[in-house]
Each structure stands twice: as structure tokens, then as C-alpha cells.
Design an enzyme around this catalytic site. Structure first.
Site, mmCIF file in Angstrom:
data_model
loop_
_atom_site.group_PDB
_atom_site.id
_atom_site.type_symbol
_atom_site.label_atom_id
_atom_site.label_comp_id
_atom_site.label_asym_id
_atom_site.label_seq_id
_atom_site.Cartn_x
_atom_site.Cartn_y
_atom_site.Cartn_z
ATOM 1 N N LYS A 22 1.109 -0.889 0.042
ATOM 2 C CA LYS A 22 -0.433 -0.384 0.026
ATOM 3 C C LYS A 22 0.665 1.608 -0.326
ATOM 4 O O LYS A 22 0.575 1.987 -0.496
ATOM 5 C CB LYS A 22 -0.837 0.260 0.851
ATOM 6 C CG LYS A 22 -1.197 1.666 1.775
ATOM 7 C CD LYS A 22 -2.624 1.029 2.497
ATOM 8 C CE LYS A 22 -1.750 2.171 4.119
ATOM 9 N NZ LYS A 22 -1.617 3.031 4.367
ATOM 10 N N ASN A 23 1.810 1.158 1.053
ATOM 11 C CA ASN A 23 2.624 2.368 1.497
ATOM 12 C C ASN A 23 3.596 2.259 -0.335
ATOM 13 O O ASN A 23 4.675 3.914 -0.504
ATOM 14 C CB ASN A 23 3.480 2.734 2.309
ATOM 15 C CG ASN A 23 2.824 2.496 3.793
ATOM 16 O OD1 ASN A 23 1.220 3.288 3.440
ATOM 17 N ND2 ASN A 23 3.471 2.154 4.496
ATOM 18 N N CYS A 117 -3.489 12.443 13.065
ATOM 19 C CA CYS A 117 -4.237 11.411 12.922
ATOM 20 C C CYS A 117 -4.284 10.360 14.368
ATOM 21 O O CYS A 117 -3.357 11.069 15.167
ATOM 22 C CB CYS A 117 -4.085 10.003 11.778
ATOM 23 S SG CYS A 117 -2.678 9.196 11.916
ATOM 24 N N ARG A 122 2.214 13.677 13.166
ATOM 25 C CA ARG A 122 1.738 13.981 11.848
ATOM 26 C C ARG A 122 2.896 15.166 11.425
ATOM 27 O O ARG A 122 1.814 15.329 10.533
ATOM 28 C CB ARG A 122 1.403 12.788 11.201
ATOM 29 C CG ARG A 122 1.133 11.338 11.783
ATOM 30 C CD ARG A 122 0.708 10.476 11.186
ATOM 31 N NE ARG A 122 1.648 9.823 10.340
ATOM 32 C CZ ARG A 122 0.606 8.677 9.006
ATOM 33 N NH1 ARG A 122 -0.730 8.783 9.552
ATOM 34 N NH2 ARG A 122 1.605 8.703 8.202
ATOM 35 N N ASP A 305 5.001 0.024 11.737
ATOM 36 C CA ASP A 305 3.669 -0.700 11.814
ATOM 37 C C ASP A 305 3.278 -1.931 12.184
ATOM 38 O O ASP A 305 2.524 -2.539 11.651
ATOM 39 C CB ASP A 305 3.749 -0.567 10.303
ATOM 40 C CG ASP A 305 3.397 1.042 9.810
ATOM 41 O OD1 ASP A 305 3.513 1.191 8.645
ATOM 42 O OD2 ASP A 305 3.155 2.078 11.036
ATOM 43 N N ARG A 397 -8.985 -0.254 4.923
ATOM 44 C CA ARG A 397 -7.689 1.005 4.324
ATOM 45 C C ARG A 397 -6.560 -0.190 3.889
ATOM 46 O O ARG A 397 -5.922 0.693 3.115
ATOM 47 C CB ARG A 397 -7.405 2.092 5.719
ATOM 48 C CG ARG A 397 -8.513 2.975 6.268
ATOM 49 C CD ARG A 397 -7.676 4.190 6.412
ATOM 50 N NE ARG A 397 -6.413 4.840 5.837
ATOM 51 C CZ ARG A 397 -5.626 5.510 7.017
ATOM 52 N NH1 ARG A 397 -6.005 6.096 7.826
ATOM 53 N NH2 ARG A 397 -4.627 5.818 5.662
HETATM 54 C C1 EPZ Z 1 4.608 6.269 6.363
HETATM 55 O O1 EPZ Z 1 3.857 7.541 6.974
HETATM 56 C C2 EPZ Z 1 3.641 5.272 6.480
HETATM 57 N N1 EPZ Z 1 2.636 6.039 5.287
HETATM 58 C C3 EPZ Z 1 2.740 4.822 7.908
HETATM 59 O O2 EPZ Z 1 2.569 4.035 7.378
HETATM 60 C C4 EPZ Z 1 4.524 4.665 8.211
HETATM 61 O O3 EPZ Z 1 3.890 4.156 9.372
HETATM 62 C C5 EPZ Z 1 5.478 5.142 8.398
HETATM 63 O O4 EPZ Z 1 5.863 6.226 7.092
HETATM 64 C C6 EPZ Z 1 7.119 5.513 8.990
HETATM 65 O O5 EPZ Z 1 7.640 3.980 8.511
HETATM 66 C C7 EPZ Z 1 2.902 5.928 4.157
HETATM 67 O O6 EPZ Z 1 3.448 5.528 3.541
HETATM 68 C C8 EPZ Z 1 1.375 5.853 3.493
HETATM 69 P P1 EPZ Z 1 7.586 9.544 8.177
HETATM 70 P P2 EPZ Z 1 4.761 8.606 7.292
HETATM 71 O O7 EPZ Z 1 7.333 10.551 7.668
HETATM 72 O O8 EPZ Z 1 5.475 9.367 5.644
HETATM 73 C C9 EPZ Z 1 8.114 12.760 11.790
HETATM 74 C C10 EPZ Z 1 0.456 2.952 7.456
HETATM 75 O O9 EPZ Z 1 0.445 2.127 8.535
HETATM 76 N N2 EPZ Z 1 8.295 13.665 10.638
HETATM 77 O O10 EPZ Z 1 8.273 8.522 7.793
HETATM 78 O O11 EPZ Z 1 3.862 9.904 7.268
HETATM 79 C C11 EPZ Z 1 6.946 12.225 12.123
HETATM 80 O O12 EPZ Z 1 5.852 12.966 12.933
HETATM 81 C C12 EPZ Z 1 0.905 4.232 7.856
HETATM 82 O O13 EPZ Z 1 0.170 2.441 6.620
HETATM 83 C C13 EPZ Z 1 8.062 15.008 10.790
HETATM 84 O O14 EPZ Z 1 8.406 15.810 12.300
HETATM 85 O O15 EPZ Z 1 5.666 8.629 8.493
HETATM 86 C C14 EPZ Z 1 7.259 10.497 12.302
HETATM 87 O O16 EPZ Z 1 6.956 10.707 14.039
HETATM 88 C C15 EPZ Z 1 0.963 4.394 9.429
HETATM 89 N N3 EPZ Z 1 8.444 16.330 10.162
HETATM 90 C C16 EPZ Z 1 8.816 10.417 11.972
HETATM 91 O O17 EPZ Z 1 8.764 11.878 11.451
HETATM 92 C C17 EPZ Z 1 7.140 15.723 8.692
HETATM 93 O O18 EPZ Z 1 7.522 16.751 7.867
HETATM 94 C C18 EPZ Z 1 8.252 9.599 10.763
HETATM 95 O O19 EPZ Z 1 6.871 9.736 10.150
HETATM 96 C C19 EPZ Z 1 6.964 14.168 8.315
HETATM 97 C C20 EPZ Z 1 7.718 13.004 9.517
#
Ligand code: EPZ
Length: 430
Positions: A22-23, A117, A122, A305, A397
């Protein structure tokens, strides 16, 4: 509202086929609009997030030809509008990938700011930092992110936090910027690599995906491609833990074992036997699971995840375990639901101490988010008695045919939408 109803206590046995990631699909669908030629995408997971993303793309004029549940042909030539409606971003945060894709191709884009969320606030500050570094003017107006540039120029960008979304979004915009871009401290997840490989199959010039430095030389145009999405490592890990928690023996097919190393390592640590094949893994559960400590980390560390799934396993293991969630700030909500099934745990900040109990018992619970919901279904499969899971829309989802695939492994689970259907299930399974 639909619910899952489960009669626990059945060891899962047999084979299950894993679908596309999915991701990876969400980033690849967005990137597909960066060419005016037709793109064919295969092994698409037929899940709600992907289908909503396709609706958002159709709304801006992308031609979409769904050949079958898992194959779609897209053409971005007819895009007339570069602003995404709020209703889509509300349903799926990852529609923000259209920001990077539209900015890269049209040098302008408008996407509603995604809210937080259930698993955390996020923010997307790193995405915006990257777009600004490439030369875009970025402002927040009336709840939307507006990004525009005369031209985008390659830059050296350092990501303060390892972020999957920011890495993918900036990579897309930079793939059609002028000159060289270096993104440092990148996410290395398999789905980041899949999006980079997809863009390269369209004629982009991206090197280093899968390492923490990605080097991009921008190109003027991208062209048609045909591409098949990698298997979903999180869907695979979820079924592996379902086998572990129910005393089962399951062959999970259509996986890339390399992507499952951290998950396999933890399954071995809690007492499972794991056999790896070229494109499959077999998980055999022990009589009783053992406790373990786990900390979620960016890839190749243990995936966030997969945190709820191991949390459920540790709740029924011998001994006390410590789970540290280092990625998101609110990813232990499932433990409150699990407590209703008899689990014993204590959460302090981003750490949960879980004391294993002999047996969980069925209860009425609700899915707090996608992965926690799937983990609570696993708890219901392992528990004594009947479990009802509400809010399964979260689970749908990201998991295609979840109850059907589990029934294929012998689980007694149904998706019901009325008390009457639930009563019929209970009468049938006893
Ligand atoms: C992706 O989310 C995935 N979603 C998430 O999967 C997954 O948990 C996550 O990566 C971590 O592996 C999709 O790919 C659609 P991040 P993403 O940016 O990209 C912080 C699922 O279950 N951050 O890697 O949103 C953030 O708050 C979902 O399929 C910032 O601070 O995750 C977090 O603490 C849930 N500023 C950390 O980085 C930013 O601009 C990692 O988030 C972006 C992120």
C-alpha cells in the site's frame, strides 16, 4: 457499520498470498501523473487508501482505466486542476504525495494541509522544507498548502528526521527540477526504493534509494512505463504474527524475505520457527511465546507499523516485555482495548511494559487505527470466546480481503453488519 466477529482459539494453518505494498502504491500512483503518457501499474492492492487516492486523481483530471482490481492504466495528460479537494486529504493523508508530483511537473500545486491522525500529530514541515529548498514559494492559505515556482533547482537537502513521506515527496519534485539534488538522512524503506525505481522506469535519474543519501539529476520529461509494485512487507508481517499468536503454522507467499529481516528476527526471539524461501516465509509457533524487548526504528530497524502486532504477541507471552515506540507519539492506544481482553500493560510516555498473561478472553473492542486494528483481530483469533471488532473501516484501508484471507487459514471470522448476522455466526460456530 460493519464489524468483524471472531471465534478465537483456532490455530491458523495453510498458505496466504500477499498483495502489493500500500505504502509503495500511494507514492507510485502520485508519481505516475508526472508524465503525459500512459502508465500501467500492476500488483496494485485493492484497499481503501488506494481507491481514495485514485478518486482524488480523477478529480483533477487524471484518466483512470481500472483494468482489474490489481491493475490500473493512468494518464496525466488531461490534468486541468492542480488543487486537491479537502474531502480526499481528510480520507487519506498520503494524497499529499500529489503535492510533490504536481509541483515537479507543473511547478505549482495546492493540497489541503493534512490533519493529525490517531497515531500522532504527523507534521509535514520536512516536506515543505524540501520544496522551499528546491525554489518553491510555499504558503498555507485557508487550510491548504500552496506551492509554486518559476522553476525548481536542484539543492543539497538534509532531513532533520528520517521521514518516508518527506523523502518520497521531495524525490518526486526533484526528479523534474533543473540540476542535481542530494537528499541526506533519507528514509530507506522498501517502498521508498520502489517509488525511486518506478520514477527511474519513467526516465528519471535517481541513485542511492535505500541508502541514507539519494542523488537526483532532474530531467525535462518523464515517459510511459509498465510497473509492478513490490509485495507489502507489513501485510506479510501481520499474517506472520497471526500464525505466532494462534499456535499456527503458516506459509506466507509472495514476499521479499530481505524486507522482513527485523520482523523475522523478533519472531525467532519470541520462540517461533521461521523458514525462508525465495519468495515465501513459513512461520511455526511454539507452545508458548517468550517475552522480548523491542524498539521501533526506521528501516531496516523494527517497523513501527508492526508494533501493535508484536504488542499483542507479548501480551500472551511468558514473562514481561518492554516496547519502545520511537517513531510516533501515540501508538499504544490498542493496549487499552487489549486490557478489555485481559492483557496487563503499563504505558509511560513512548514505552509500554507488557506482562504476559496465560490467555486473552474475547470482548467487544474497536480498532483505533489501521495497524492496531489488525493487531486486535489477531488478539481475537488467539483469545478464548467471541470478539467483536468495531470501526473496521480503518483495517480495510490497508488490508485487502482481510477476513477472507484469515478464513483461508482456518480462522472463524466473519464481517457482519447487523446483530442478527452476528447471532447467526455465534450459533454456527458455537
Ligand atoms: C509512512 O508515514 C507510512 N505511511 C506509515 O504507515 C509509517 O508508519 C511511517 O511512514 C513510518 O514508517 C505511508 O507510507 C502512506 P514519516 P509518514 O514521515 O511518511 C516525523 C500505515 O500503517 N515527521 O516517516 O507520514 C513524523 O511525525 C502508515 O500504513 C516530521 O516531524 O511517516 C514521525 O514522527 C501508518 N516532519 C516521523 O517523522 C515531517 O515533515 C516519521 O514519519 C514528516 C515526518
Amino acid at each position: 457499520m460493519e464489524q468483524y466477529i471472531i471465534r478465537g482459539g483456532v490455530a491458523l494453518n495453510g498458505e496466504v498470498e500477499i498483495g502489493g505494498a500500500k505504502n509503495a502504491a500511494l507514492g507510485i500512483l502520485a508519481a505516475a501523473i508526472m508524465t503525459d503518457e500512459e502508465v500501467l501499474i500492476e500488483n496494485l492492492p485493492d484497499v481503501r487508501d488506494v481507491n481514495v487516492m485514485l478518486e482524488a486523481m480523477a478529480q483533477i483530471g487524471v484518466k483512470i482505466d481500472r483494468r482489474d482490481r490489481h491493475t490500473v492504466a493512468l494518464c496525466g495528460a488531461g490534468i486541468g486542476d492542480v488543487s486537491i479537494e479537502y474531502e480526499y486529504i481528510k480520507k487519506i493523508r498520503a494524497s499529499y504525495y500529489l503535492l510533490g508530483a504536481l509541483l515537479g511537473k507543473y511547478k505549482k500545486a495546492e493540497v489541503p494541509l493534512p490533519g493529525g491522525c490517531n497515531i500522532g500529530s504527523r507534521p509535514i514541515d520536512l516536506h515543505l522544507k524540501g520544496f522551499k529548498a528546491l525554489g518553491a514559494k510555499v504558503s498555507i492559505r485557508n487550510g491548504s498548502i500552496c506551492a509554486a515556482a518559476q522553476a525548481l533547482h536542484g539543492r543539497h537537502i538534509f532531513l532533520d528526521t528520517v521521514s518516508v513521506g518527506a523523502t518520497i515527496n521531495i524525490m518526486m519534485a526533484a526528479s523534474m527540477a533543473e540540476g542535481r539534488t542530494v537528499i541526506e538522512n533519507c528514509a530507506k524503506e522498501p517502498h521508498v526504493v520502489d517509488v525511486a525505481n518506478f520514477l527511474n522506469s519513467m526516465g528519471a535519474n535517481i541513485k542511492g534509494a535505500g541508502t541514507d543519501v539519494i542523488r537526483i539529476v532532474g530531467v525535462e520529461k518523464l515517459h510511459a512505463t509498465e510497473y509492478s509494485i513490490i509485495p507489502d512487507q507489513i501485510e506479510a508481517g501481520t499474517y506472520m504474527f497471526a500464525a505466532a499468536c494462534t499456535g499456527g503454522d503458516v506459509l506466507v507467499r509472495n514476499v521479499i524475505p530481505k524486507h522482513l529481516e527485523a520482523t523475522i528476527s523478533k519472531l525467532l526471539e519470541i520462540g517461533c520457527e521461521v523458514e525462508e524461501f525465495d519468495t515465501a516465509v513459513r512461520v511455526k509457533a511454539p507452545e508458548k511465546l517468550s517475552c522480548a524487548n523491542v524498539k521501533t526504528l526506521p528501516y531496516p530497524g523494527y517497523p513501527t507499523d508492526m508494533q501493535p502486532q508484536i504488542g499483542v504477541a507479548l501480551a500472551m507471552a511468558e514473562g514481561t516485555s518492554i516496547v519502545t515506540e520511537s517513531i510516533f507519539e501515540n501508538r499504544f492506544k490498542y493496549l487499552d482495548e487489549l486490557a478489555r481482553m485481559g492483557a496487563v500493560s503499563k504505558v509511560e510516555g513512548n514505552t509500554a511494559v507488557i506482562s504476559g498473561v496465560e490467555k486473552l478472553t474475547g470482548a467487544r473492542i474497536s480498532a483505533p487505527d489501521l495497524r492496531a486494528g489488525a493487531a486486535l483481530v489477531i488478539a481475537g483469533l488467539a483469545a478464548d470466546g467471541i470478539t467483536m471488532v468495531d470501526d473496521i473501516i480503518y483495517i480495510q484501508r490497508g488490508y485487502e480481503n482481510f477476513d477472507q484471507k484469515l478464513r483461508g487459514l482456518g480462522a472463524r471470522i466473519e464481517c457482519v453488519s447487523s446483530e442478527r448476522e452476528a447471532r447467526k455466526f455465534v450459533l454456527r460456530v458455537g
